[in-house]
Design an enzyme around this catalytic site. Sequence first.
Site, PDB file in Angstrom:
ATOM      1  N   ASN A 291     -12.648  10.889  -0.374  1.00  0.00           N
ATOM      2  CA  ASN A 291     -13.309  10.156  -1.444  1.00  0.00           C
ATOM      3  C   ASN A 291     -13.362   8.680  -1.068  1.00  0.00           C
ATOM      4  OD1 ASN A 291     -13.491  12.506  -3.111  1.00  0.00           O
ATOM      5  ND2 ASN A 291     -11.332  12.264  -3.633  1.00  0.00           N
TER       6      ASN A 291
ATOM      7  N   HIS B 204      -6.210   3.760   0.788  1.00  0.00           N
ATOM      8  CA  HIS B 204      -5.832   3.862   2.209  1.00  0.00           C
ATOM      9  C   HIS B 204      -6.507   5.151   2.687  1.00  0.00           C
ATOM     10  CE1 HIS B 204      -2.625   3.528   5.565  1.00  0.00           C
ATOM     11  NE2 HIS B 204      -3.279   4.659   5.814  1.00  0.00           N
TER      12      HIS B 204
ATOM     13  N   CYS C 196       0.839  -1.207   0.000  1.00  0.00           N
ATOM     14  CA  CYS C 196       0.000   0.000   0.000  1.00  0.00           C
ATOM     15  C   CYS C 196       0.876   1.259   0.000  1.00  0.00           C
ATOM     16  CB  CYS C 196      -0.921  -0.017   1.217  1.00  0.00           C
ATOM     17  SG  CYS C 196      -1.799   1.531   1.476  1.00  0.00           S
TER      18      CYS C 196
ATOM     19  N   HIS D  37      -7.779   8.542   3.713  1.00  0.00           N
ATOM     20  CA  HIS D  37      -7.108   9.845   3.802  1.00  0.00           C
ATOM     21  C   HIS D  37      -8.130  10.951   3.739  1.00  0.00           C
ATOM     22  CE1 HIS D  37      -7.105   8.423  -0.391  1.00  0.00           C
ATOM     23  NE2 HIS D  37      -7.257   9.688  -0.767  1.00  0.00           N
TER      24      HIS D  37
ATOM     25  N   HIS E  26      -8.346  14.790   2.652  1.00  0.00           N
ATOM     26  CA  HIS E  26      -7.722  15.930   1.989  1.00  0.00           C
ATOM     27  C   HIS E  26      -8.068  17.179   2.797  1.00  0.00           C
ATOM     28  CE1 HIS E  26      -7.137  14.009  -2.106  1.00  0.00           C
ATOM     29  NE2 HIS E  26      -8.092  13.230  -1.657  1.00  0.00           N
TER      30      HIS E  26
ATOM     31  N   ASP F  71       0.111  16.977  -0.443  1.00  0.00           N
ATOM     32  CA  ASP F  71      -0.273  16.228  -1.639  1.00  0.00           C
ATOM     33  C   ASP F  71       0.728  16.510  -2.769  1.00  0.00           C
ATOM     34  OD1 ASP F  71      -3.260  14.916  -2.622  1.00  0.00           O
ATOM     35  OD2 ASP F  71      -1.826  15.505  -4.179  1.00  0.00           O
TER      36      ASP F  71
ATOM     37  N   GLY G  11     -13.966   9.002  -6.900  1.00  0.00           N
ATOM     38  CA  GLY G  11     -12.651   9.501  -7.287  1.00  0.00           C
ATOM     39  C   GLY G  11     -11.515   9.068  -6.390  1.00  0.00           C
TER      40      GLY G  11
HETATM   41  P1  5GP Z   1      -7.740  10.286  -3.814  1.00  0.00           P
HETATM   42  O1  5GP Z   1      -7.686  10.439  -5.324  1.00  0.00           O
HETATM   43  O2  5GP Z   1      -7.605   8.839  -3.428  1.00  0.00           O
HETATM   44  O3  5GP Z   1      -8.889  10.961  -3.151  1.00  0.00           O
HETATM   45  O4  5GP Z   1      -6.477  11.055  -3.259  1.00  0.00           O
HETATM   46  C1  5GP Z   1      -5.184  10.549  -3.391  1.00  0.00           C
HETATM   47  C2  5GP Z   1      -4.255  11.718  -3.364  1.00  0.00           C
HETATM   48  O5  5GP Z   1      -2.963  11.245  -3.140  1.00  0.00           O
HETATM   49  C3  5GP Z   1      -4.222  12.519  -4.667  1.00  0.00           C
HETATM   50  O6  5GP Z   1      -4.583  13.869  -4.411  1.00  0.00           O
HETATM   51  C4  5GP Z   1      -2.787  12.392  -5.142  1.00  0.00           C
HETATM   52  O7  5GP Z   1      -2.279  13.563  -5.725  1.00  0.00           O
HETATM   53  C5  5GP Z   1      -2.048  12.019  -3.870  1.00  0.00           C
HETATM   54  N1  5GP Z   1      -0.876  11.186  -4.074  1.00  0.00           N
HETATM   55  C6  5GP Z   1      -0.786  10.065  -4.851  1.00  0.00           C
HETATM   56  N2  5GP Z   1       0.435   9.532  -4.785  1.00  0.00           N
HETATM   57  C7  5GP Z   1       1.151  10.348  -3.955  1.00  0.00           C
HETATM   58  C8  5GP Z   1       2.515  10.312  -3.494  1.00  0.00           C
HETATM   59  O8  5GP Z   1       3.307   9.429  -3.836  1.00  0.00           O
HETATM   60  N3  5GP Z   1       2.905  11.304  -2.658  1.00  0.00           N
HETATM   61  C9  5GP Z   1       2.041  12.304  -2.269  1.00  0.00           C
HETATM   62  N4  5GP Z   1       2.524  13.242  -1.433  1.00  0.00           N
HETATM   63  N5  5GP Z   1       0.748  12.349  -2.669  1.00  0.00           N
HETATM   64  C10 5GP Z   1       0.316  11.386  -3.504  1.00  0.00           C
HETATM   65 ZN    ZN Z   2      -2.315   1.300   3.652  1.00  0.00          ZN
END
Ligand code: 5GP
Ligand code: ZN
Length: 112
Positions: free
Chosen positions: A85, A96, A4, A98, A100, A30, A91
């Site tokens: 999300n 895992h 993960c 999180h 935002h 991010d 989206g």
């Molecule tokens: P989701 O799309 O699942 O709601 O949010 C995932 C977030 O993780 C996205 O905003 C994406 O830019 C961020 N993200 C993905 N991979 C990485 C990474 O390797 N490092 C960091 N700092 N952010 C990441």
């Molecule tokens: Zn995880």
Amino acid sequence: MSDCLFCKIAKGEIPSNKVYEDEVCYAFYDIDPQAPVHFLVIPKMHLASVAEVTADNAAVAGHMMAVISKVAKQMGMVSYRVVSNIGEQAGQSVPHLHFHVLGGRDMTWPPG
Ligand code: 5GP
Ligand code: ZN
């Protein structure tokens, strides 16, 4: 969970720009910011999303909310958005949990 991405970031196995850390959670900027301030707060334990928050682990999610409030205050943020999300249609790209935290610009509603 060994494969993960965010478990690896929480353990420091993949580098990230740290905002905050304690024994329960980790916060980092991010990689693809959608606002002048955009950081993520994740639990150190693996939960796939809010959909896996239950009465048994709700203290972790509550703690994450308290951290968001504390860190945002420390950053001088008075108005900001907290988003999580859940699942592909909403989206979610990293499975895992999180939150935002986005701020520093005008926001629109409803989100896309
Ligand atoms: P989701 O799309 O699942 O709601 O949010 C995932 C977030 O993780 C996205 O905003 C994406 O830019 C961020 N993200 C993905 N991979 C990485 C990474 O390797 N490092 C960091 N700092 N952010 C990441
Ligand atoms: Zn995880």
